[in-house]
Scaffold this motif. Structure first.
Motif, PDB file in Angstrom:
ATOM      1  N   GLY A  46       0.832  -1.201   0.000  1.00  0.00           N
ATOM      2  CA  GLY A  46       0.000   0.000   0.000  1.00  0.00           C
ATOM      3  C   GLY A  46       0.860   1.241   0.000  1.00  0.00           C
ATOM      4  O   GLY A  46       2.085   1.181  -0.052  1.00  0.00           O
ATOM      5  N   ARG A  47       0.201   2.378   0.068  1.00  0.00           N
ATOM      6  CA  ARG A  47       0.893   3.665   0.018  1.00  0.00           C
ATOM      7  C   ARG A  47       0.738   4.378   1.367  1.00  0.00           C
ATOM      8  O   ARG A  47      -0.341   4.363   1.951  1.00  0.00           O
ATOM      9  N   VAL A  48       1.805   5.007   1.814  1.00  0.00           N
ATOM     10  CA  VAL A  48       1.739   5.782   3.047  1.00  0.00           C
ATOM     11  C   VAL A  48       1.123   7.136   2.719  1.00  0.00           C
ATOM     12  O   VAL A  48       1.584   7.843   1.827  1.00  0.00           O
ATOM     13  N   GLN A  49       0.047   7.463   3.448  1.00  0.00           N
ATOM     14  CA  GLN A  49      -0.651   8.720   3.221  1.00  0.00           C
ATOM     15  C   GLN A  49      -0.958   9.348   4.585  1.00  0.00           C
ATOM     16  O   GLN A  49      -1.608   8.720   5.420  1.00  0.00           O
ATOM     17  N   ASP A  50      -0.487  10.551   4.812  1.00  0.00           N
ATOM     18  CA  ASP A  50      -0.658  11.250   6.097  1.00  0.00           C
ATOM     19  C   ASP A  50      -0.138  10.422   7.264  1.00  0.00           C
ATOM     20  O   ASP A  50      -0.737  10.369   8.334  1.00  0.00           O
ATOM     21  N   GLY A  51       0.957   9.698   7.042  1.00  0.00           N
ATOM     22  CA  GLY A  51       1.580   8.920   8.094  1.00  0.00           C
ATOM     23  C   GLY A  51       0.984   7.547   8.332  1.00  0.00           C
ATOM     24  O   GLY A  51       1.476   6.787   9.150  1.00  0.00           O
ATOM     25  N   ASP A  52      -0.104   7.222   7.631  1.00  0.00           N
ATOM     26  CA  ASP A  52      -0.752   5.916   7.785  1.00  0.00           C
ATOM     27  C   ASP A  52      -0.606   5.104   6.510  1.00  0.00           C
ATOM     28  O   ASP A  52      -0.628   5.653   5.405  1.00  0.00           O
ATOM     29  N   LEU A  53      -0.483   3.782   6.657  1.00  0.00           N
ATOM     30  CA  LEU A  53      -0.405   2.893   5.503  1.00  0.00           C
ATOM     31  C   LEU A  53      -1.812   2.621   4.998  1.00  0.00           C
ATOM     32  O   LEU A  53      -2.665   2.123   5.719  1.00  0.00           O
ATOM     33  N   ARG A  54      -2.069   2.993   3.744  1.00  0.00           N
ATOM     34  CA  ARG A  54      -3.359   2.755   3.100  1.00  0.00           C
ATOM     35  C   ARG A  54      -3.210   1.517   2.231  1.00  0.00           C
ATOM     36  O   ARG A  54      -2.592   1.567   1.176  1.00  0.00           O
ATOM     37  N   PRO A  55      -3.759   0.349   2.660  1.00  0.00           N
ATOM     38  CA  PRO A  55      -3.562  -0.889   1.908  1.00  0.00           C
ATOM     39  C   PRO A  55      -4.237  -0.860   0.539  1.00  0.00           C
ATOM     40  O   PRO A  55      -5.174  -0.098   0.299  1.00  0.00           O
ATOM     41  N   VAL A  56      -3.774  -1.706  -0.357  1.00  0.00           N
ATOM     42  CA  VAL A  56      -4.326  -1.833  -1.704  1.00  0.00           C
ATOM     43  C   VAL A  56      -5.706  -2.497  -1.610  1.00  0.00           C
ATOM     44  O   VAL A  56      -5.929  -3.391  -0.793  1.00  0.00           O
ATOM     45  N   SER A  57      -6.643  -2.058  -2.456  1.00  0.00           N
ATOM     46  CA  SER A  57      -8.034  -2.516  -2.398  1.00  0.00           C
ATOM     47  C   SER A  57      -8.285  -3.865  -3.060  1.00  0.00           C
ATOM     48  O   SER A  57      -9.368  -4.420  -2.914  1.00  0.00           O
ATOM     49  N   VAL A  58      -7.334  -4.379  -3.825  1.00  0.00           N
ATOM     50  CA  VAL A  58      -7.532  -5.663  -4.506  1.00  0.00           C
ATOM     51  C   VAL A  58      -6.691  -6.735  -3.833  1.00  0.00           C
ATOM     52  O   VAL A  58      -5.699  -6.432  -3.172  1.00  0.00           O
ATOM     53  N   SER A  59      -7.102  -7.984  -4.022  1.00  0.00           N
ATOM     54  CA  SER A  59      -6.396  -9.114  -3.407  1.00  0.00           C
ATOM     55  C   SER A  59      -5.928 -10.092  -4.477  1.00  0.00           C
ATOM     56  O   SER A  59      -6.499 -10.148  -5.579  1.00  0.00           O
TER      57      SER A  59
END
Length: 95
Positions: A46-59
């Protein structure tokens, strides 16, 4: 050899477009080319956004739809794949 995507990248193996619909309608090559789909082989963390890891939406294992010219083609061993950023994926196809 193993490919591990970074950030919000997704490794996709293209699937062949169906030549006919479930009802038996034969699709033209032009229409088949407009509906690129693929199976998710691997996803990044995922991508780090505002200090939090935003996981990828697909599996892994899901079938997704994307733009015909999206991503970058890579070769891992004898197999060819596409590497796409998550925003390049239109959605998940459910059967």
């Amino acid at each position: 050899m193993k490919f591990i995507p970074l950030q919000d990248k997704v490794l996709i193996q293209r699937t062949e477009a169906e030549a006919t619909t479930e009802s038996g309608i034969i699709l033209t090559q032009t229409l088949q080319d407009k509906l690129p789909t693929g199976r998710v082989i691997a996803v990044g963390p995922g991508r780090v956004q505002d200090g939090d890891l935003r996981p990828v939406s697909v599996s892994v294992g899901e079938t997704v739809m994307f733009a015909a010219h999206a991503g970058a083609e890579v070769q891992v061993g004898a197999d060819k794949y596409l590497v796409l950023s998550e925003p390049e994926i239109f959605g998940i196809l459910e059967v």
